[in-house]
Write an enzyme that holds these catalytic residues in place. Structure first.
Site, short mmCIF file in Angstrom:
data_model
loop_
_atom_site.label_atom_id
_atom_site.label_comp_id
_atom_site.label_asym_id
_atom_site.label_seq_id
_atom_site.Cartn_x
_atom_site.Cartn_y
_atom_site.Cartn_z
N LYS A 61 2.68 9.87 8.47
CA LYS A 61 1.87 9.56 9.66
C LYS A 61 2.44 10.03 11.01
CE LYS A 61 -1.00 5.91 7.77
NZ LYS A 61 -0.61 5.17 6.58
N PHE A 80 0.86 -1.20 0.00
CA PHE A 80 0.00 0.00 0.00
C PHE A 80 0.89 1.23 0.00
CE2 PHE A 80 -2.35 3.52 1.84
CZ PHE A 80 -3.50 3.50 1.05
N ASP A 108 9.27 2.67 1.90
CA ASP A 108 8.08 3.43 2.28
C ASP A 108 7.85 3.21 3.78
OD1 ASP A 108 5.53 4.30 2.94
OD2 ASP A 108 4.57 3.54 1.12
C1 LIG Z 1 -0.91 5.38 5.11
C2 LIG Z 1 0.12 4.98 4.14
C3 LIG Z 1 0.36 5.70 2.96
C4 LIG Z 1 -0.50 6.88 2.55
O1 LIG Z 1 -0.42 7.94 3.44
P1 LIG Z 1 -1.50 9.14 3.34
O2 LIG Z 1 -1.01 10.12 4.35
O3 LIG Z 1 -2.83 8.56 3.67
O4 LIG Z 1 -1.44 9.65 1.95
C5 LIG Z 1 1.41 5.32 2.16
N1 LIG Z 1 2.19 4.26 2.47
C6 LIG Z 1 1.98 3.53 3.58
C7 LIG Z 1 2.89 2.39 3.88
C8 LIG Z 1 0.93 3.85 4.45
O5 LIG Z 1 0.71 3.10 5.54
#
Ligand SMILES: *Cc1c(COP(=O)(O)O)cnc(C)c1O
Length: 389
Positions: free
Chosen positions: A252, A138, A223
C-alpha cells in the site's frame, strides 16, 4: 463522461466486485480530492493507505516522471538500479537482510508463505508446512491469502482452499502455544488488524508469539501491508511492539500511489528462495521503485514524529465528539467507534458533505495521507462532527 454515464458504463463493463460509493474521483492535490462535477472533498482515505504523500505530490511526480523518461521497464532478467535503492533503504532502516519485490499486498504475503513453506520443508521435513494466522485477520484475495485470512465469510464459493492454515484467537497466547506443533513453519499476523476493525494487538501477545517462534525455529511474519511505511508513526508497526520479525510484508503506502509491494526477509530466511522458486514480471518495476524511493526518503525521523503528533491530535479531537465511543489504532491509522449511526451510513453522509472516510467492520476508519496539514485535519473533523449529529 458525466457521473450518470460513468455509473452506467461501470455497471455494464466492469466486473462488479466492488460496491462503490457514489463519487467519481477526477483529480487531487495533497489531501484534497475533486470529483467529476468539481466538488471538493477532504481525503481521510489516502486511497486505502496508499497515497502516503497525498495526491500528486510535486517531488514524487518529479521522481516518477524522471524515471519514466529514462526507462519504464526492463524485466527481472536484467539488473535495474531503482529497486536496489529501495532495497538498500529498507534493509538499512530495518536491519532485515534482503527483499523480494512484487506488486501488491497479496503478492507480498504469497512470497512470505512460499518462503516459510520452503524454509520448513527443506530444513525439517515435508510435513513442516503449517502456517498459523489470526482470527479476524486480512491477508489478501489470492487463493492462499484468502485462506490465510481468518474470517469465515471469505471462505466460501472458491473451494478447494489451500491446505495448511490454522487460526488462533488474537491476543490468546495460550491458544497459540497449543496450536504450534512440529508441523508449524510460520506464524503470521498484522500488528493492527486493519480490515478487521483497526484492532491493535496486545504487546504481550505479540512478544509471546515472537518468543514461541524464536524458540521453535518458526518464522514470525508481520503483515505490514496496511500498517507499514510510516502509517503508525514508525516505519513499521512491529517497532512499537519490541519484536523483530523474520519476514515483513509491505505494499500500500510504499509506492505513493503506484502498484508495488514486497517481502523483507531477515538473515534466517533471506536465501531460502533460489532462482526458479518465485518471481513476477513487474516486480521491482523501475517507475514504481522511483516512487518508492521518493516516499522512503521523505519518511525520516522528523516526518514520523509529525505523523505521530498528527495522529495524537486527530484522536484527541475525535474523542471530544459526544457520539464517538472509542478510537483505536495508532498514528494516522484510526478506527472510530460511533453511536447513533451505522459506520456505513456515516461514511456515505460524510462523502455527501465533502469528507472521504472508510469503514472497517462496524467502525469508521481514517487513513489520511501522512502529509495532511492540521488545517485539513480540522476541516475533515468539522464535517465528521456534523455528520454524527
Ligand atoms: C490491503 C491488505 C492486503 C492486500 O493487499 P492488496 O494490495 O490488496 O493485495 C494484505 N494485508 C493487509 C494487512 C492489507 O491491509
Amino acid at each position: 463522461m458525466n457521473k450518470e454515464m460513468i455509473r452506467e458504463t461501470d455497471k455494464k463493463k466492469i466486473v462488479s466486485t466492488y460496491s462503490r460509493y457514489d463519487m467519481a474521483a477526477d483529480r487531487g492535490k495533497g489531501a484534497c480530492c475533486y470529483d467529476t462535477d468539481g466538488k471538493k472533498y477532504i481525503d481521510f482515505t489516502a486511497g486505502i493507505g496508499v497515497n502516503s504523500l497525498g495526491f500528486c505530490d510535486d517531488s514524487w511526480i518529479g521522481a516518477v516522471t524522471a524515471q519514466l523518461k529514462k526507462l519504464q521497464h526492463a524485466s527481472n532478467l536484467f539488473y535495474t538500479e531503482p529497486q536496489l535503492k529501495v532495497a538498500e533503504m529498507l534493509t538499512e532502516r530495518t536491519g532485515m537482510s534482503k527483499v523480494f519485490f512484487g506488486n501488491s499486498g497479496a503478492e507480498a504475503n504469497e512470497a512470505a508463505i512460499k518462503t516459510a513453506r520452503k524454509y520448513g520443508t527443506t530444513r525439517k521435513g515435508n510435513n513442516v508446512n503449517k502456517i498459523i494466522t489470526l482470527e479476524n485477520s486480512f491477508h489478501g484475495r489470492t487463493m492462499a491469502t484468502i485462506t490465510a485470512t481468518g474470517q469465515d465469510h471469505y471462505h466460501k464459493y472458491f473451494t478447494p482452499f489451500v491446505d495448511g492454515f490454522r487460526y488462533c484467537r488474537a491476543n490468546d497466547a495460550e491458544q497459540l502455544k497449543d496450536l504450534v506443533d512440529d508441523e508449524t513453519c510460520a506464524v503470521m499476523m498484522e500488528m493492527i488488524q486493519g480490515e478487521g476493525g483497526v484492532l491493535n494487538l496486545d504487546a504481550e501477545f505479540v512478544r509471546a508469539a515472537a518468543d514461541i517462534c524464536a524458540q521453535r525455529d518458526i518464522l514470525f511474519i508481520s503483515d505490514e501491508v496496511q500498517t507499514g511505511i510510516g502509517r503508525t508513526g514508525k516505519l513499521f508497526a512491529y517497532e512499537h511492539f519490541g519484536v523483530k520479525p523474520d519476514i515483513v510484508t509491505f505494499a500500500k503506502g510504499i509506492g505513493g500511489g503506484l502498484p508495488i509491494g514486497g517481502t523483507l526477509m531477515g538473515e534466517k530466511c533471506c536465501d531460502v528462495l533460489q532462482p526458479g522458486d518465485h518471481g513476477t514480471t513487474y516486480g521491482g518495476n523501475p517507475v514504481a521503485c522511483a516512487g518508492a524511493c521518493e516516499v522512503l526518503s521523505r519518511i525520516d525521523d522528523a516526518f514520523l514524529k509529525d505523523v505521530e503528533n498528527k495522529g495524537r491530535y486527530l484522536k484527541s479531537e475525535l474523542m471530544k465528539i459526544p457520539q464517538v465511543k472509542s478510537v483505536s489504532g495508532m498514528g494516522l491509522m484510526l478506527g472510530v467507534e460511533i453511536e447513533g449511526k451505522e459506520a456505513a451510513e456515516a461514511v456515505k453522509e460524510a462523502l455527501e458533505s465533502g469528507l472521504m472516510i472508510l469503514t472497517a467492520k462496524n467502525k469508521v476508519r481514517m487513513l489520511p495521507p501522512l502529509t495532511i496539514t492540521y488545517d485539513e485535519l480540522d476541516e475533515g473533523i468539522e464535517i465528521f462532527k456534523k455528520v454524527l449529529i
